[in-house]
Design an enzyme around this catalytic site. Sequence first.
Site: not given
Length: 307
Positions: A38, A109
């Site tokens: 991430h 997103e």
Amino acid sequence: MRLCIFTEPQLGASYADQVKAARTTEAAGFEGYFRSDHYLTMGGDGLPGPTDSWVTLAGLAHETSTVRLGTLVTSATFRYPGPLAISVAQVDEMSGGRIELGIGAGWYEAEHQAYAIPFPPVGERFDRLTEQLEIITSLWALPVGERYSYSGKFYEVLDSPGLPKPVQSPRPPIIMGGSGPKRTPALAARFADEFNVPFRSAAEASRIYRNVDDACALAGRTDLPVKSAAVTIVSGRTDAEVRARWGGDVLDTDSGDGAAIGTLNKIVNELGAYVEAGATRLFLQLRDLRDIELIELIAAEIAPQLG
């Protein structure tokens, strides 16, 4: 039971923090040290900022010697399939054959928006993931000296030599996972060596494993993927230690949504439920990867009771 430590560095950790955690994981006797992929924190300030998963794993390949290393999971939206195949194969060589590729369609997103990464609709993300898996596995399997071409909806490969090759044969293990009832199990039946259920109860994990078994049977596959689960773990020798790590009084709650919270015996019982559900490997997620004492506590007091 095979146990791995799973960390989320985007929540706030430097490369040096990860080196310390990985070395502690190795010294404590865990099978693997895995990290998320991430670029944006999901809580807090995330300082000092994100670290790239495969850059980090390349470094950890030289900082460790026996522990297995990998992602849970690499987002297919972050990388093209050819360069990803090269990166994983190279880090596999750097580690002496200790790398595992967890890969998924991507879901967060906000991090895509924050770092200029396209974020297509979910159907397209799964289509892209499917093509990526087809290309990556084909490049690794291609005999040296031959050439590989592929024409898909989103990716095209022309005359690739499929180099470099990973050290592991026939390839590094591929981990897929999720909770979707159809498409994810079907993809796992085609490509995965391991299916991971992330942060669900043991009962829910059991149901998802059955979906994977059904998908494999439908695909005619008899060598079913290894089944694993990711579980957040918060523990201590006393209630006070647990409260200090958790930040709240939840000691009387049962395991749920993939979190095991409590003193040692409670954790052993709750993790044991995943064994009964069919898991043979657990990824124990730390809320703070700098909590070295928790890694050592799990190794000393919990792991032996899980066999």
